[in-house]
Design a protein around this motif. Structure first.
Motif, short mmCIF file in Angstrom:
data_model
loop_
_atom_site.label_atom_id
_atom_site.label_comp_id
_atom_site.label_asym_id
_atom_site.label_seq_id
_atom_site.Cartn_x
_atom_site.Cartn_y
_atom_site.Cartn_z
N ALA A 87 13.85 19.03 -44.94
CA ALA A 87 13.48 18.79 -46.34
C ALA A 87 13.73 17.34 -46.73
CB ALA A 87 14.26 19.73 -47.25
N ALA A 88 14.82 16.75 -46.21
CA ALA A 88 15.16 15.38 -46.59
C ALA A 88 14.29 14.35 -45.87
CB ALA A 88 16.64 15.12 -46.26
N HIS A 89 13.96 14.60 -44.61
CA HIS A 89 13.33 13.56 -43.79
C HIS A 89 11.86 13.78 -43.49
CE1 HIS A 89 17.19 11.68 -43.24
NE2 HIS A 89 17.70 12.80 -42.78
N ALA A 90 11.38 15.00 -43.68
CA ALA A 90 9.96 15.28 -43.46
C ALA A 90 9.53 16.40 -44.40
CB ALA A 90 9.71 15.68 -41.99
N PRO A 91 9.55 16.10 -45.71
CA PRO A 91 9.34 17.18 -46.69
C PRO A 91 8.00 17.89 -46.55
CG PRO A 91 9.44 15.02 -47.77
CD PRO A 91 9.89 14.82 -46.36
N ALA A 92 6.96 17.18 -46.11
CA ALA A 92 5.67 17.86 -45.95
C ALA A 92 5.73 18.88 -44.81
CB ALA A 92 4.56 16.84 -45.67
N LEU A 93 6.53 18.59 -43.80
CA LEU A 93 6.68 19.56 -42.70
C LEU A 93 7.42 20.80 -43.19
CD1 LEU A 93 6.49 20.44 -39.76
CD2 LEU A 93 8.53 19.08 -39.28
N ALA A 94 8.47 20.59 -43.99
CA ALA A 94 9.19 21.74 -44.54
C ALA A 94 8.26 22.59 -45.39
CB ALA A 94 10.39 21.27 -45.36
N ALA A 95 7.43 21.90 -46.20
CA ALA A 95 6.51 22.63 -47.08
C ALA A 95 5.50 23.43 -46.26
CB ALA A 95 5.79 21.64 -47.99
N ALA A 96 4.96 22.81 -45.22
CA ALA A 96 3.95 23.50 -44.41
C ALA A 96 4.56 24.68 -43.66
CB ALA A 96 3.31 22.52 -43.42
N ALA A 97 5.77 24.47 -43.10
CA ALA A 97 6.41 25.57 -42.36
C ALA A 97 6.66 26.75 -43.29
CB ALA A 97 7.71 25.09 -41.74
N GLY A 98 6.91 26.47 -44.56
CA GLY A 98 7.20 27.52 -45.53
C GLY A 98 5.99 28.28 -46.03
N VAL A 99 4.79 27.84 -45.68
CA VAL A 99 3.59 28.57 -46.12
C VAL A 99 2.79 29.12 -44.92
CG1 VAL A 99 3.38 27.40 -48.34
CG2 VAL A 99 2.21 26.44 -46.34
N ILE A 100 3.38 29.07 -43.74
CA ILE A 100 2.73 29.69 -42.59
C ILE A 100 2.85 31.21 -42.73
CG2 ILE A 100 2.89 30.06 -40.09
CD1 ILE A 100 3.99 27.19 -39.89
N GLY A 101 1.76 31.90 -42.54
CA GLY A 101 1.79 33.36 -42.49
C GLY A 101 2.54 33.97 -43.65
N ASP A 102 3.60 34.68 -43.34
CA ASP A 102 4.42 35.32 -44.36
C ASP A 102 5.85 35.31 -43.82
OD1 ASP A 102 4.98 37.76 -42.75
OD2 ASP A 102 2.82 38.06 -42.96
N PRO A 103 6.84 35.78 -44.62
CA PRO A 103 8.23 35.64 -44.16
C PRO A 103 8.51 36.25 -42.78
CG PRO A 103 8.19 36.18 -46.49
CD PRO A 103 6.76 36.27 -46.00
N ALA A 104 7.96 37.42 -42.50
CA ALA A 104 8.25 38.06 -41.21
C ALA A 104 7.61 37.27 -40.06
CB ALA A 104 7.75 39.51 -41.20
N VAL A 105 6.45 36.73 -40.29
CA VAL A 105 5.81 35.88 -39.27
C VAL A 105 6.65 34.62 -39.05
CG1 VAL A 105 3.80 34.40 -38.84
CG2 VAL A 105 3.47 36.75 -39.64
N ARG A 106 7.12 34.03 -40.14
CA ARG A 106 7.92 32.80 -40.01
C ARG A 106 9.25 33.05 -39.31
NH1 ARG A 106 5.58 32.07 -45.29
NH2 ARG A 106 7.46 32.61 -46.46
N ASN A 107 9.74 34.30 -39.35
CA ASN A 107 10.98 34.61 -38.64
C ASN A 107 10.81 34.62 -37.13
OD1 ASN A 107 12.63 34.90 -40.87
ND2 ASN A 107 12.25 37.10 -41.09
N ARG A 108 9.58 34.74 -36.64
CA ARG A 108 9.35 34.84 -35.20
C ARG A 108 8.59 33.66 -34.63
NH1 ARG A 108 12.41 38.52 -32.70
NH2 ARG A 108 10.92 38.40 -31.00
N GLY A 109 7.61 33.15 -35.38
CA GLY A 109 6.75 32.09 -34.86
C GLY A 109 7.53 30.80 -34.65
#
Lengths: 306, 154
Positions: A87-109
């Motif tokens: 979040a501090a050093h690559a906020p766009a990456l944090a934002a993108a990772a947080g909108v991939i699929g859905d929470p359960a997908v993000r727990n595994r992918g």
């Protein structure tokens, strides 16, 4: 749905992955499985062997050193989205990772699986290209680094060789004052990106300095929007200048736009400037000295009930 | 065939499986734990959601061999004897289901949601359940059910 039969091997180290890849021609790596398993179930791929790399501790984790974030290939999207360092050093990456699929997908992918798969509708390639990331790759002969700009070559096609293994993703830490944003027009069922636009913008003396804009979702592999960058560079960041620059994206899209039953190529072409404008507006708002307020979001973009 | 040993709802369960066997089929067909449902079978609808090592996961997109050595919790493992889990109580009290097909997955996704954020806003609940489809309720009563559980835990 059942996957085609395959031989299953489990690797406990990067060296062992290499040995198994050389021993079993055509084998594919299984990390979180959230790109590969759907492909297998749909019989779009039928590798003779899978090498499960999901337990290799040396491929997990996030660290910051020497002006770069290093994210292990097996780090999950949920871990990236929740990381204070990202979040501090690559906020766009944090934002993108947080909108991939859905929470359960993000727990595994995982980030490594995501980039090696190189789905055109994926979020991370777009952002990693914008941020100037590079991929640490273990090869038969040792290691090499592949910049994101040369990595994503075509639809589900990367610069990785037959035995290459993505071990980490290196992302330069954002320079002071740079604003980053990722804007996603999400498919409502699959949550893949119909269009994804990333922007990283710096301001110098009230004018737009270095600006990088990238697009994914509507093109076979993530691209830089050079016309947009050129149009905005050196301008005062007014709403009009942003809108004019965003409109220039039509010059960057090329002839091979993706269309499907949900969103035609023509529709995506028409919506691309809207996504670019929103990404630029958000990035400029976050850049240190910008005075412009962002334009209000129109209601179709994300209804309040989503 | 590969042998797996998975701790399911606190009990160690072993089985010989084809590597391509999905976790959801291991649970349903080898362990007879049919509370975990198969909906879309394409990682979208969330009916097959279980907890793997404490985090929500779609068991239609995990091979059983990947879960070897893991702890899995299904809907059958949430209640403590006759005492329902607060989320099960919440769905009961707030009529958070009609046909019930999505309910086990909804509840297990909500377990992870409330673990990450014990007092979520309505919007955060809707985002947290983004990967679970319900075709009956229109979601409002499901949101109410999660709020009920959150209030009960507080």
């Amino acid at each position: 749905m059942y996957a085609p039969d395959f031989a299953y091997y489990r690797a406990d180290s990067v060296a062992e992955i290499g040995r198994l890849l050389r021993k079993h021609p055509g084998a594919k790596l299984l990390a979180g499985g959230h790109s590969l398993i759907p492909l297998l179930k749909l019989r779009l791929a039928a590798p003779p062997a899978l090498i499960d790399i999901g337990r290799i501790g040396e491929l997990k984790g996030i660290s910051v050193a020497d002006g770069r974030l290093r994210i292990g290939a097996l780090t999950t999207h949920a871990q990236i989205a929740a990381s204070s360092e990202v979040a501090a050093h690559a906020p766009a990456l944090a934002a993108a990772a947080g909108v991939i699929g859905d929470p359960a997908v993000r727990n595994r992918g995982t980030i490594g699986g995501n980039v090696a798969h190189a789905d055109p509708a994926s979020d991370l390639p777009t952002v990693l290209l914008a941020l100037g990331a590079s991929f640490a790759v273990a090869t038969d002969d040792g290691e090499r680094a592949i910049p994101a700009g040369g990595f994503f070559q075509d639809m589900m096609t990367t610069a990785l060789g037959e035995h290459d293994i993505v071990t980490a993703v290196d992302v330069p830490t954002a320079p002071e004052g740079q604003g980053q944003a990722y804007e996603k027009f999400s498919h409502p069922a699959s949550r893949y990106a119909v269009i994804g636009a990333a922007a990283a913008v710096g301001l110098t003396g009230g004018k737009v300095g270095r600006v990088v804009v990238t697009l994914g979702g509507l093109v076979p592999a993530a691209i830089r929007a050079g016309s947009v960058e050129q149009a905005l560079s050196g301008q005062a960041p007014s709403a009009d200048a942003i809108a004019d620059a965003a409109a220039a994206v039509s010059n960057d899209l090329g002839p091979d736009l993706i269309g499907d039953i949900y969103a035609s190529a023509e529709y995506r072409r028409a919506m691309a400037p809207v996504c670019v404008k929103r990404a630029l507006t958000a990035a400029l708002k976050r850049a240190s000295s910008v005075a412009e307020a962002p334009a209000a979001r129109s209601p179709w973009w994300k209804p309040s009930w989503l | 065939m590969a042998q797996v040993s998975i701790t399911v709802n606190g009990k160690q369960r072993t089985g010989d499986v084809e590597p391509r066997l999905l976790l959801v089929h291991f649970l349903r067909e080898q362990l007879d734990l049919t509370g975990t449902h198969v909906g879309c079978d394409t990682s979208q609808c969330g009916a097959c959601t279980v907890l793997v090592d404490g985090r929500s996961a779609k068991s239609c997109t995990i091979f059983a061999v990947q879960a070897d050595g893991s702890e899995v919790t299904t809907i059958e493992g949430l209640a403590d004897g006759d005492n329902l889990h607060p989320l099960q109580d919440g769905f009961w009290e707030e009529h958070g289901l009609q046909c019930g097909y999505c309910t086990p997955g909804m509840i297990l996704s909500a377990v992870t949601l409330l673990e990450d954020n014990p007092s979520p806003s309505e919007e955060q609940i809707r985002e947290g359940l983004d990967g679970n489809f319900c075709r009956c309720t229109g979601y409002q009563h499901i949101v109410n059910a999660v709020q009920n559980a959150a209030a009960g835990r507080a």
